[in-house]
Design an enzyme around this catalytic site. Structure first.
Site, short mmCIF file in Angstrom:
data_model
loop_
_atom_site.label_atom_id
_atom_site.label_comp_id
_atom_site.label_asym_id
_atom_site.label_seq_id
_atom_site.Cartn_x
_atom_site.Cartn_y
_atom_site.Cartn_z
N ASP A 96 -2.50 -10.73 8.17
CA ASP A 96 -2.32 -9.93 6.96
C ASP A 96 -1.17 -9.01 7.33
OD1 ASP A 96 -2.40 -8.60 4.63
OD2 ASP A 96 -4.44 -7.81 4.84
N GLU B 227 4.28 -13.33 0.03
CA GLU B 227 4.69 -12.37 -1.00
C GLU B 227 6.02 -11.73 -0.62
OE1 GLU B 227 1.17 -9.61 -1.15
OE2 GLU B 227 0.40 -11.15 0.16
N HIS C 155 1.86 -12.65 -6.11
CA HIS C 155 0.89 -12.83 -5.02
C HIS C 155 0.51 -14.31 -4.92
CE1 HIS C 155 -2.06 -11.88 -2.09
NE2 HIS C 155 -1.94 -10.57 -2.27
N ARG D 153 0.82 -1.22 0.00
CA ARG D 153 0.00 0.00 0.00
C ARG D 153 0.85 1.27 0.00
NH1 ARG D 153 -2.79 -4.07 2.63
NH2 ARG D 153 -4.94 -4.21 1.94
C1 FUC Z 1 -2.28 -8.87 0.57
C2 FUC Z 1 -2.81 -8.10 1.72
C3 FUC Z 1 -3.94 -7.26 1.43
C4 FUC Z 1 -4.87 -7.62 0.33
C5 FUC Z 1 -4.25 -8.41 -0.77
C6 FUC Z 1 -5.17 -9.11 -1.67
O1 FUC Z 1 -1.15 -8.32 0.02
O2 FUC Z 1 -1.85 -7.39 2.42
O3 FUC Z 1 -4.63 -6.89 2.58
O4 FUC Z 1 -6.06 -8.11 0.77
O5 FUC Z 1 -3.23 -9.21 -0.38
#
Ligand code: FUC
Length: 323
Positions: A227, A289, A159, A64
Site C-alpha cells: 500500500d 493510482e 482508483h 491522505r
Molecule cells: C489506496 C490506499 C489506501 C486505501 C484505499 C482504498 O489508495 O492507499 O490505504 O485503503 O486505497
C-alpha cells in the site's frame, strides 16, 4: 444510475457508470481472442455503495491529508475527515460518492458535476468534468478538468484495480514501475515527508517483478502487503510510468501520465465483497493510482496541487492495452 459503453474496432471496450464516475469495464481480448473485463468490477450499485473506491473517480485530493488540515496562501483550512483524523481520497463526500451527470460526446463518455464547498468542505465551489476516451489503438484516456471560484486543491485520480488474468488473483502477473523512490509513511499511512530509495528492497519494480514474489518479500521483510506511494522518475509524457503484464493471457496495460506518483495497493482482505469475478479473495486485484504527491501542501518539496481561482486545470491518465 446509467452505464455508458464504447467499443473500438479491435474488440476492446470500456464501460463507465454515473455512480462515482466508476470505470466499470475494460474488456481486452486474451490469447483465445475472447475479451474479458480486467477491472475489478461489482455486479450492483448496492455493492459499489457498500465498498468504496473500487475503480471510482477520486477527488478533490487523492491520498491522505494529515489531520484534514492544510494552508493555501497563509490561510488554514480544515476539511472533513473520514479515517480517524485523516482526510482520505477527498473525504466523506468525495468524487466517488457523487452521482455524476453522464453523456456521450462523440465517442467519449463525459461525466460532469458541480460540487459546492458546503458539500465536501473544501474551499471553492468547483465544476468538474471527467472524460473517458477509447482510441482505436486500444488506449483509454481519462481526463479530469476542474474550475473553482476560490483557490483550492485539485489532485484527482482513478482508483483502478486491475486483474489481467482469467483467474481469481494477480499472482501470475508482473509489474514494472519507473520509480527510484517511494514515500516513507507513518503508522496511519500519512507521509512523513521522507523519500526512500527502492534499491535492494521489495519496493524495487524498476525491472518487471512478479507480484506474488513481491508480496511475499514485502510480508517477510516489511510486515505488510503493498500500500505504497511510488515517486515517479522524471520522464517524457510518452513513456509509460508503469506496465502490468499477464504472461498467461497475453494481456498487458501500460500507464502513461505526467503525474509524479503511482500508488500501488494489493489488498489482503476482500472478504465478503461481491465482484463480477466472484466472491472476494486476497489479492484479487492490484490498484494502480496515478496522481500527484499526497498531502502536498504539508511537505516542503512536494510541489503544488493548487487550483487557483478562475483557472481551468486538466490532468490525464492513459492506459494502453496490448494483447
Ligand atoms: C489506496 C490506499 C489506501 C486505501 C484505499 C482504498 O489508495 O492507499 O490505504 O485503503 O486505497
Amino acid at each position: 444510475m446509467q452505464k455508458f459503453t464504447v467499443t473500438n474496432d479491435h474488440d476492446v471496450s470500456i464501460s463507465a457508470i454515473t455512480l462515482g464516475a466508476t470505470w466499470k469495464a475494460f474488456n481486452i481480448p486474451g490469447k483465445d481472442g475472447k475479451p474479458e473485463n480486467v477491472m475489478l468490477s461489482m455486479p450492483s450499485s448496492d455493492e459499489y455503495m457498500k465498498n468504496q473506491y473500487f475503480c471510482q473517480a477520486i477527488g478533490r485530493t487523492a491520498g491522505r491529508i494529515t489531520k484534514g488540515t492544510f494552508s493555501i496562501n497563509g490561510q488554514e483550512y480544515h476539511v472533513d475527515a473520514n479515517e480517524g483524523t485523516t482526510t482520505l481520497h477527498g473525504g466523506p463526500h468525495g468524487f466517488n460518492t457523487q452521482i455524476w451527470n453522464g453523456a456521450f460526446d462523440g465517442d467519449s463518455i463525459v461525466f460532469e458535476k458541480h460540487i459546492d464547498s458546503s458539500e465536501d468542505s473544501f474551499p471553492g465551489n468547483i465544476d468538474v468534468k471527467i472524460t473517458y476516451t477509447l482510441s482505436d489503438d486500444n488506449e483509454v484516456t481519462i481526463s479530469y478538468t476542474a474550475k473553482s471560484d476560490a483557490d483550492t486543491l485539485f489532485n484527482p485520480t482513478q482508483h483502478a484495480y486491475f486483474n489481467l488474468s482469467d483467474g481469481q488473483n494477480v499472482y501470475g502477473q508482473s509489474l514494472q514501475i519507473n520509480a527510484d523512490k517511494y514515500l516513507e509513511l507513518n503508522k496511519d499511512k500519512t507521509p512523513t515527508g521522507k523519500m526512500v530509495a527502492v534499491d535492494d528492497t521489495p519496493y524495487d519494480f524498476r525491472d518487471p517483478q512478479n507480484i506474488k514474489l513481491g508480496i511475499d518479500d514485502m510480508k517477510a521483510e516489511v510486515g505488510h502487503t503493498y500500500d505504497e506511494v511510488y515517486v515517479i522518475n522524471d520522464h517524457n509524457d510518452d513513456d509509460p510510468i508503469a506496465t502490468l503484464t499477464d504472461p498467461e493471457s497475453g494481456r498487458s496495460v501500460a500507464i502513461k501520465s505526467n503525474r509524479n506518483v503511482l500508488v500501488v495497493f494489493t489488498p489482503d482482505d476482500l472478504d465478503g465483497v461481491k465482484f463480477d469475478r466472484g466472491a472476494g479473495v486476497p489479492h484479487m486485484g492490484i490498484a494502480l493510482e496515478a496522481q500527484n504527491l499526497p498531502d502536498t501542501p504539508n511537505h516542503e518539496g512536494f510541489g503544488s496541487v493548487l487550483l487557483p481561482k478562475g483557472e481551468e486545470k486538466t490532468y490525464s491518465i492513459s492506459y494502453k492495452a496490448t494483447f
